[in-house]
Design a protein around this motif. Structure first.
Motif, PDB file in Angstrom:
ATOM      1  N   ARG A  14       5.636   3.199  -1.117  1.00 60.12           N
ATOM      2  CA  ARG A  14       5.617   2.280   0.026  1.00 60.12           C
ATOM      3  C   ARG A  14       5.113   0.902  -0.404  1.00 60.12           C
ATOM      4  NH1 ARG A  14       1.615   1.035   3.660  1.00 60.12           N
ATOM      5  NH2 ARG A  14       0.283   2.808   3.069  1.00 60.12           N
ATOM      6  N   ALA A  15       4.085   0.887  -1.241  1.00 64.21           N
ATOM      7  CA  ALA A  15       3.503  -0.376  -1.688  1.00 64.21           C
ATOM      8  C   ALA A  15       4.427  -1.136  -2.633  1.00 64.21           C
ATOM      9  CB  ALA A  15       2.169  -0.110  -2.372  1.00 64.21           C
ATOM     10  N   ALA A  16       5.363  -0.419  -3.268  1.00 67.48           N
ATOM     11  CA  ALA A  16       6.212  -1.053  -4.281  1.00 67.48           C
ATOM     12  C   ALA A  16       7.442  -1.733  -3.690  1.00 67.48           C
ATOM     13  CB  ALA A  16       6.662   0.004  -5.302  1.00 67.48           C
ATOM     14  N   ILE A  17       7.722  -1.512  -2.410  1.00 62.55           N
ATOM     15  CA  ILE A  17       8.934  -2.055  -1.806  1.00 62.55           C
ATOM     16  C   ILE A  17       8.630  -3.354  -1.069  1.00 62.55           C
ATOM     17  CG2 ILE A  17      10.785  -1.649  -0.143  1.00 62.55           C
ATOM     18  CD1 ILE A  17      10.580   1.260  -0.663  1.00 62.55           C
ATOM     19  N   ARG A  18       9.372  -4.388  -1.387  1.00 62.64           N
ATOM     20  CA  ARG A  18       9.254  -5.643  -0.643  1.00 62.64           C
ATOM     21  C   ARG A  18       9.976  -5.503   0.693  1.00 62.64           C
ATOM     22  NH1 ARG A  18      10.771  -7.437  -5.686  1.00 62.64           N
ATOM     23  NH2 ARG A  18      12.862  -7.942  -4.891  1.00 62.64           N
ATOM     24  N   PRO A  19       9.414  -5.988   1.756  1.00 64.34           N
ATOM     25  CA  PRO A  19      10.068  -5.867   3.076  1.00 64.34           C
ATOM     26  C   PRO A  19      11.498  -6.393   3.083  1.00 64.34           C
ATOM     27  CG  PRO A  19       7.817  -6.625   3.328  1.00 64.34           C
ATOM     28  CD  PRO A  19       8.097  -6.637   1.851  1.00 64.34           C
ATOM     29  N   THR A  20      11.741  -7.482   2.347  1.00 67.17           N
ATOM     30  CA  THR A  20      13.082  -8.064   2.346  1.00 67.17           C
ATOM     31  C   THR A  20      14.115  -7.123   1.742  1.00 67.17           C
ATOM     32  OG1 THR A  20      12.503  -9.182   0.259  1.00 67.17           O
ATOM     33  CG2 THR A  20      12.279 -10.448   2.299  1.00 67.17           C
ATOM     34  N   GLU A  21      13.679  -6.164   0.910  1.00 76.52           N
ATOM     35  CA  GLU A  21      14.607  -5.203   0.324  1.00 76.52           C
ATOM     36  C   GLU A  21      15.204  -4.275   1.361  1.00 76.52           C
ATOM     37  OE1 GLU A  21      13.664  -3.383  -3.652  1.00 76.52           O
ATOM     38  OE2 GLU A  21      11.690  -4.206  -3.216  1.00 76.52           O
ATOM     39  N   VAL A  22      14.527  -4.120   2.483  1.00 80.64           N
ATOM     40  CA  VAL A  22      15.013  -3.213   3.526  1.00 80.64           C
ATOM     41  C   VAL A  22      15.344  -3.980   4.807  1.00 80.64           C
ATOM     42  CG1 VAL A  22      13.837  -1.188   2.622  1.00 80.64           C
ATOM     43  CG2 VAL A  22      12.636  -2.671   4.218  1.00 80.64           C
ATOM     44  N   GLY A  23      15.542  -5.293   4.684  1.00 79.50           N
ATOM     45  CA  GLY A  23      15.976  -6.087   5.819  1.00 79.50           C
ATOM     46  C   GLY A  23      14.883  -6.477   6.787  1.00 79.50           C
ATOM     47  N   ILE A  24      13.608  -6.456   6.354  1.00 78.95           N
ATOM     48  CA  ILE A  24      12.483  -6.823   7.222  1.00 78.95           C
ATOM     49  C   ILE A  24      11.922  -8.165   6.761  1.00 78.95           C
ATOM     50  CG2 ILE A  24      10.159  -6.183   7.967  1.00 78.95           C
ATOM     51  CD1 ILE A  24      10.959  -3.259   7.603  1.00 78.95           C
ATOM     52  N   ALA A  25      11.734  -9.070   7.703  1.00 82.23           N
ATOM     53  CA  ALA A  25      11.221 -10.406   7.362  1.00 82.23           C
ATOM     54  C   ALA A  25       9.823 -10.312   6.771  1.00 82.23           C
ATOM     55  CB  ALA A  25      11.208 -11.283   8.611  1.00 82.23           C
ATOM     56  N   ASP A  26       9.611 -11.063   5.708  1.00 80.24           N
ATOM     57  CA  ASP A  26       8.309 -11.066   5.016  1.00 80.24           C
ATOM     58  C   ASP A  26       7.498 -12.253   5.509  1.00 80.24           C
ATOM     59  OD1 ASP A  26       6.224 -10.646   3.358  1.00 80.24           O
ATOM     60  OD2 ASP A  26       7.312 -10.956   1.485  1.00 80.24           O
TER      61      ASP A  26
END
Length: 284
Positions: A14-26
């Motif tokens: 969970r910590a390794a995934i950037r929000p933008t990778e899953v379509g969530i605004a950072d």
């Protein structure tokens, strides 16, 4: 089940995934670099409480279906997905079952396509994943079970499935579905999953028997189709299919073929945002 190891693995992924990778605004107010627990819960279709208990090593044994949803939400590679199953005390899915989990690379492409409708399908036409734009266009097709998972089975056994296509195009679309299934059956000779599907379709549909007997073979790669949408009307779409090297999965991308369709897709997106977070109802 190795609860502590499972909890550690889930937290780290969970910590390794950037929000933008899953379509969530950072946003600038975000305190963590990875996903929040509630975001994982949303992506996996489960409660936040259960995600918390999994990450704290307090959960009951998760089912294979739940693990598959977590693997997709966390964009796990094939090796990471198998490791997740082992930690949870399950054997990883066999060859046919593995194909029912969308590949991590294809999932990332879904996210990058944003407002362009796109789906990941198995070689038998089961929708393994779809982005929000595709859900607004076709409905959520990831929740079917049994033979209804396959578009070809719904087409030949459920009249409602054909309502999305104009009457004059339905024969062409039926032939495409059968030719594509024939190609998959040729690649997977001796596979009981494919043989059983064909046998049940032959028993259920005279139209399928007629087309299957013609022995047409074709893997769909590009096409133009008309879709009748209940909210925005007639859509003319170009369909591009990218196929994985082993031909077990494909990425289907749908783009507007004319200006009118582009405007109607934009309207559909706005309507969908107004309806958020309610999911679209299945059109088939």
């Amino acid at each position: 089940m190795q609860r502590d190891q499972l909890a550690d693995f889930l937290r780290r992924r969970r910590a390794a995934i950037r929000p933008t990778e899953v379509g969530i605004a950072d946003g600038s107010r975000r305190r963590t670099t990875g996903l929040r627990r509630e975001e994982v819960a949303m992506l996996a279709g489960m409660s936040v409480d259960y995600v918390v208990r999994l990450e704290q090593g307090r959960s009951s044994q998760p089912s294979p279906q739940l693990l598959g949803a977590l693997a997709r939400a966390l964009r796990l590679s094939d090796d990471e997905r198998d490791h997740l199953f082992h930690l949870a005390g399950h054997r990883p899915p066999p060859a046919d079952g593995t194909a029912r989990l969308a590949r991590a690379g294809l999932m990332r492409m879904l996210d990058l396509l944003g407002r362009t409708p796109a789906l990941v399908l198995s070689d038998l036409g089961e929708v393994l994943a779809q982005n929000r734009a595709a859900m607004l266009l076709t409905g959520d097709h990831t929740g079917f079970s049994g033979d209804r998972r396959y578009a070809v089975h719904r087409w030949f056994t459920d009249p409602a499935a054909r309502a999305v296509a104009p009457v004059q195009e339905q024969e062409h679309y039926a032939r495409q579905l059968v030719a594509d299934l024939r190609a998959a059956a040729g690649r997977r000779t001796g596979d009981p999953a494919v043989a059983g599907l064909v046998e049940r379709l032959q028993a259920a549909s005279a139209d399928f028997r007629r087309l299957w007997a013609e022995h047409q073979v074709a893997v769909r790669r590009t096409d133009r189709k008309t879709m009748l949408h209940p909210r925005v009307g007639r859509l003319l779409l170009d369909c591009e299919t990218l196929i994985t090297p082993d031909q077990s999965q494909q990425l289907l991308v749908l783009t507007p073929a004319d200006a009118e369709t582009r405007e109607r897709l934009d309207l559909l997106w706005v309507l969908g945002i107004e309806d958020f977070p309610t999911d679209a109802t299945a059109a088939q």
